[in-house]
Design an enzyme around this catalytic site. Structure first.
Site, mmCIF file in Angstrom:
data_model
loop_
_atom_site.group_PDB
_atom_site.id
_atom_site.type_symbol
_atom_site.label_atom_id
_atom_site.label_comp_id
_atom_site.label_asym_id
_atom_site.label_seq_id
_atom_site.Cartn_x
_atom_site.Cartn_y
_atom_site.Cartn_z
ATOM 1 N N ASP A 1 25.990 25.675 52.245
ATOM 2 C CA ASP A 1 27.183 25.767 53.105
ATOM 3 C C ASP A 1 28.408 25.867 52.179
ATOM 4 O O ASP A 1 29.196 24.944 52.074
ATOM 5 C CB ASP A 1 27.273 24.569 54.067
ATOM 6 N N HIS B 1 26.988 16.354 44.082
ATOM 7 C CA HIS B 1 25.829 16.343 44.971
ATOM 8 C C HIS B 1 24.914 17.558 44.747
ATOM 9 O O HIS B 1 23.745 17.426 44.392
ATOM 10 C CB HIS B 1 26.287 16.366 46.433
HETATM 11 C C1 BDR Z 1 26.924 17.139 50.914
HETATM 12 O O1 BDR Z 1 27.821 17.477 51.980
HETATM 13 C C2 BDR Z 1 28.609 18.586 51.629
HETATM 14 O O2 BDR Z 1 29.949 18.350 51.837
HETATM 15 C C3 BDR Z 1 28.375 18.835 50.177
HETATM 16 O O3 BDR Z 1 28.438 20.215 49.880
HETATM 17 C C4 BDR Z 1 27.018 18.254 49.913
HETATM 18 O O4 BDR Z 1 26.015 19.207 50.149
HETATM 19 C C5 BDR Z 1 27.294 15.777 50.376
HETATM 20 O O5 BDR Z 1 27.200 14.812 51.374
HETATM 21 CA CA CA Z 2 26.581 21.556 50.435
#
Ligand code: BDR
Ligand code: CA
Length: 332
Positions: free
Chosen positions: A14, A245
């Site tokens: 995303d 992340h």
């Molecule tokens: C996840 O949520 C999204 O905002 C980031 O891209 C990551 O995949 C972290 O909680």
């Molecule tokens: Ca993400």
């Protein structure tokens, strides 16, 4: 062409600032060959994420990787409009990339994943770094998907750490808990990369400055995007830095980092409508005995890695792009 040591990868994302870092890492590492990308609504709409992905691929000089738009809405309810306070209105911190003239492919992300799973039967690896809507849809399209793909690595959830969108839920899982429950219940090799490990591996301002100082346009763009992302994390860490992340999930998927604590346990997703909706309930009761085998367990939950991740992330990109520059440099 797939390098002899590189495994074929499908990325579901995303895009998103940390998604952009994950994409750059997967393009840079010699351990992976990206053969397809699908987008899903999360940080930004699925269509907006596809645009960002195509633009990043153009900037990185990878015009051939197919990009498919996936689900706009989660299984229950509708897309909430993204996370502009975290990733900016355009999903990449307001950074304006030169637009790609490529269009997404006609197939949906779930269809692309199923096609690739057949093409690379038994070898395809999936990295999912957004809500799991497309992956759940692909499982419904092709129930044999777990036998066709080698493994799936998911950035999502919180095992013992607090959530980041509710007290107990992480954003990717909370954005479509029904899909996450379906994906985690399927009979395949899953590695979950939760907040426990992604919030304890941070990128500092010195790393951002390194990216900005690089000669490579992707590194520079990432450095600019991170300026926005760091702004969000000031209230969380008390200084300008960020969690990593998605790139950490990508690096774990390609076996680029050593896992020092990653038990295989039962994991369930709370799909009720109460305050724990979207929580990943990980059965870590075996921790006092060193996590003995658990009946019915098939989800490896990464709790600790054995090294500082930022140097690996930056080093992988620098190594790839340095050799690229050397290859394209005129012969003296
Ligand atoms: C996840 O949520 C999204 O905002 C980031 O891209 C990551 O995949 C972290 O909680
Ligand atoms: Ca993400």
């Amino acid at each position: 062409m797939i390098q002899p040591t590189a495994a074929p990868f499908y990325l579901d994302c995303d895009t998103g600032i940390d998604d952009a870092l994950a994409l750059a890492y997967l393009l840079a590492t010699p351990r992976a060959e990206l053969v397809g990308i699908g987008t899903v609504s999360g940080n930004i709409s699925a269509a907006g994420g596809a645009r960002n992905t195509l633009d990043l691929l153009k900037l990185a000089g990878h015009p051939d990787i197919p990009v498919a738009i996936g689900a706009h809405d989660p299984q229950v309810g509708s897309f909430h409009g993204g996370a502009p306070h975290v990733h900016g209105d355009n999903g990449i911190g307001g950074v304006e990339l030169a637009p790609s003239d490529r269009e997404p492919v006609e197939a949906t992300a779930a269809e692309l994943l199923v096609q690739l799973a057949h093409k690379y039967a038994g070898a395809l690896r999936v990295v999912a770094i957004g809500p799991l809507t497309n992956i759940a849809e692909a499982l419904r399209l092709e129930p044999r998907l777990p036998d066709l793909i080698a493994e799936i690595t998911i950035m999502g959830g919180a095992a013992l750490a607090p959530g980041n969108i509710t007290p107990v839920a992480e954003a990717n899982i909370a954005n479509d808990p029904e899909a996450a429950a379906e994906v985690l219940a399927a009979e395949w090799n899953v590695t979950l990369v939760p907040l426990d490990v992604t919030m304890t591996n941070v990128l500092e301002e010195t790393h951002r400055q390194e990216l900005l100082a690089s000669e490579h346009p992707v590194s520079q763009a990432l450095g600019e995007m991170l300026g926005y992302y760091f702004g969000f994390y000031v209230d969380i860490f008390g200084r300008a830095c960020s969690a990593m992340h998605d790139p950490l999930a990508a690096a774990i998927a390609v076996r680029g980092v050593e896992l020092t604590l990653a038990p295989t346990v039962r994991v369930e997703v709370d799909t009720t409508s109460g305050p724990s909706r979207g929580q990943t309930v990980c059965d870590l009761r075996g921790q006092y005995l060193g996590f003995p085998d658990q009946r019915g367990a098939r989800c490896r939950v990464v709790l600790e890695i054995g090294e500082d991740f930022a140097p690996h992330l930056l080093g992988t990109m620098q190594a790839a792009w340095l050799s690229e520059e050397e290859l394209t440099a005129p012969v003296a």
